[in-house]
Design a protein around this motif. Structure first.
Motif, mmCIF file in Angstrom:
data_model
loop_
_atom_site.group_PDB
_atom_site.id
_atom_site.type_symbol
_atom_site.label_atom_id
_atom_site.label_comp_id
_atom_site.label_asym_id
_atom_site.label_seq_id
_atom_site.Cartn_x
_atom_site.Cartn_y
_atom_site.Cartn_z
ATOM 1 N N ALA A 44 -2.055 13.144 -2.606
ATOM 2 C CA ALA A 44 -2.688 12.437 -1.495
ATOM 3 C C ALA A 44 -2.632 10.921 -1.633
ATOM 4 O O ALA A 44 -2.938 10.204 -0.679
ATOM 5 C CB ALA A 44 -4.146 12.868 -1.374
ATOM 6 N N GLY A 45 -2.235 10.418 -2.781
ATOM 7 C CA GLY A 45 -2.292 8.981 -3.054
ATOM 8 C C GLY A 45 -1.547 8.105 -2.080
ATOM 9 O O GLY A 45 -2.055 7.074 -1.640
ATOM 10 N N VAL A 46 -0.353 8.511 -1.706
ATOM 11 C CA VAL A 46 0.441 7.687 -0.785
ATOM 12 C C VAL A 46 -0.223 7.634 0.583
ATOM 13 O O VAL A 46 -0.335 6.564 1.195
ATOM 14 C CB VAL A 46 1.881 8.241 -0.683
ATOM 15 N N SER A 47 -0.702 8.767 1.069
ATOM 16 C CA SER A 47 -1.356 8.797 2.382
ATOM 17 C C SER A 47 -2.620 7.948 2.393
ATOM 18 O O SER A 47 -2.882 7.226 3.354
ATOM 19 C CB SER A 47 -1.714 10.236 2.759
ATOM 20 N N ILE A 48 -3.387 8.028 1.334
ATOM 21 C CA ILE A 48 -4.613 7.237 1.250
ATOM 22 C C ILE A 48 -4.285 5.748 1.199
ATOM 23 O O ILE A 48 -4.937 4.937 1.857
ATOM 24 C CB ILE A 48 -5.431 7.669 0.019
ATOM 25 N N THR A 49 -3.261 5.384 0.467
ATOM 26 C CA THR A 49 -2.859 3.975 0.382
ATOM 27 C C THR A 49 -2.399 3.452 1.736
ATOM 28 O O THR A 49 -2.774 2.344 2.146
ATOM 29 C CB THR A 49 -1.738 3.808 -0.659
ATOM 30 N N VAL A 50 -1.614 4.242 2.451
ATOM 31 C CA VAL A 50 -1.111 3.807 3.766
ATOM 32 C C VAL A 50 -2.249 3.654 4.759
ATOM 33 O O VAL A 50 -2.331 2.648 5.481
ATOM 34 C CB VAL A 50 -0.035 4.784 4.276
ATOM 35 N N THR A 51 -3.164 4.632 4.821
ATOM 36 C CA THR A 51 -4.264 4.514 5.786
ATOM 37 C C THR A 51 -5.190 3.353 5.445
ATOM 38 O O THR A 51 -5.660 2.652 6.344
ATOM 39 C CB THR A 51 -5.076 5.822 5.874
ATOM 40 N N SER A 52 -5.425 3.108 4.162
ATOM 41 C CA SER A 52 -6.274 1.981 3.778
ATOM 42 C C SER A 52 -5.601 0.645 4.098
ATOM 43 O O SER A 52 -6.254 -0.291 4.566
ATOM 44 C CB SER A 52 -6.609 2.054 2.289
ATOM 45 N N ALA A 53 -4.308 0.566 3.866
ATOM 46 C CA ALA A 53 -3.577 -0.670 4.178
ATOM 47 C C ALA A 53 -3.568 -0.948 5.677
ATOM 48 O O ALA A 53 -3.754 -2.092 6.102
ATOM 49 C CB ALA A 53 -2.148 -0.593 3.650
ATOM 50 N N THR A 54 -3.374 0.089 6.487
ATOM 51 C CA THR A 54 -3.384 -0.130 7.934
ATOM 52 C C THR A 54 -4.775 -0.495 8.424
ATOM 53 O O THR A 54 -4.905 -1.291 9.369
ATOM 54 C CB THR A 54 -2.866 1.103 8.689
ATOM 55 N N ASP A 55 -5.832 0.029 7.810
ATOM 56 C CA ASP A 55 -7.198 -0.373 8.176
ATOM 57 C C ASP A 55 -7.425 -1.850 7.875
ATOM 58 O O ASP A 55 -7.979 -2.579 8.701
ATOM 59 C CB ASP A 55 -8.232 0.465 7.418
ATOM 60 N N VAL A 56 -6.980 -2.295 6.710
ATOM 61 C CA VAL A 56 -7.150 -3.707 6.343
ATOM 62 C C VAL A 56 -6.390 -4.610 7.312
ATOM 63 O O VAL A 56 -6.916 -5.613 7.791
ATOM 64 C CB VAL A 56 -6.684 -3.948 4.890
ATOM 65 N N VAL A 57 -5.167 -4.233 7.637
ATOM 66 C CA VAL A 57 -4.372 -5.040 8.566
ATOM 67 C C VAL A 57 -5.012 -5.059 9.950
ATOM 68 O O VAL A 57 -5.125 -6.117 10.584
ATOM 69 C CB VAL A 57 -2.919 -4.512 8.642
ATOM 70 N N ALA A 58 -5.464 -3.900 10.420
ATOM 71 C CA ALA A 58 -6.061 -3.832 11.753
ATOM 72 C C ALA A 58 -7.320 -4.686 11.860
ATOM 73 O O ALA A 58 -7.485 -5.437 12.834
ATOM 74 C CB ALA A 58 -6.389 -2.383 12.099
ATOM 75 N N PHE A 59 -8.194 -4.603 10.873
ATOM 76 C CA PHE A 59 -9.405 -5.410 10.933
ATOM 77 C C PHE A 59 -9.125 -6.875 10.643
ATOM 78 O O PHE A 59 -9.818 -7.751 11.162
ATOM 79 C CB PHE A 59 -10.462 -4.844 9.990
ATOM 80 N N GLY A 60 -8.128 -7.166 9.838
ATOM 81 C CA GLY A 60 -7.744 -8.556 9.623
ATOM 82 C C GLY A 60 -7.193 -9.202 10.880
ATOM 83 O O GLY A 60 -7.531 -10.335 11.218
ATOM 84 N N VAL A 61 -6.349 -8.460 11.615
ATOM 85 C CA VAL A 61 -5.826 -8.969 12.884
ATOM 86 C C VAL A 61 -6.956 -9.120 13.889
ATOM 87 O O VAL A 61 -7.037 -10.110 14.624
ATOM 88 C CB VAL A 61 -4.718 -8.029 13.432
ATOM 89 N N GLY A 62 -7.861 -8.146 13.908
ATOM 90 C CA GLY A 62 -8.998 -8.240 14.816
ATOM 91 C C GLY A 62 -9.880 -9.436 14.528
ATOM 92 O O GLY A 62 -10.476 -10.020 15.435
ATOM 93 N N ALA A 63 -9.969 -9.818 13.274
ATOM 94 C CA ALA A 63 -10.796 -10.968 12.909
ATOM 95 C C ALA A 63 -10.153 -12.288 13.301
ATOM 96 O O ALA A 63 -10.851 -13.270 13.543
ATOM 97 C CB ALA A 63 -11.066 -10.956 11.403
#
Length: 92
Positions: A44-63
């Motif tokens: 599951a490590g790769v999937s968890i890393t990808v979803t966490s990275a996209t969350d960070v990018v999405a909230f960073g862009v939103g900010a």
């Protein structure tokens, strides 16, 4: 804080699915819990890393984007919330 807990819940679904998939392996039933969890997290490590990275990018862009809020105070609070969320997700 409840929102922060809700962000990682999709990762729990991925881990549970990996644990369920391990049941199909013949020797997995003999493994101790720590070994089963290790195998599940390895898959599951790769999937968890990808979803966490996209969350960070999405909230960073939103900010960094201009919010269409009509009141300046609300806009600042939304931006501060998104910044805090992006930093919190990065620290996980």
């Amino acid at each position: 804080m409840l929102f922060f807990a809700g962000i990682g819940i999709d990762d729990m679904f991925v881990i549970v699915q990996c644990l369920t998939n391990l049941r199909s392996e013949a020797e997995a039933g003999k493994w101790r819990l720590d070994r089963r969890m290790g195998e599940a997290l390895k898959h599951a490590g790769v999937s968890i890393t990808v979803t966490s990275a996209t969350d960070v990018v999405a909230f960073g862009v939103g900010a960094t984007r201009q919010c269409p809020a009509s009141v300046q105070l609300v806009r600042c609070r939304v931006r501060a919330f998104l910044n805090a969320l992006a930093v919190r997700l990065t620290s996980l």
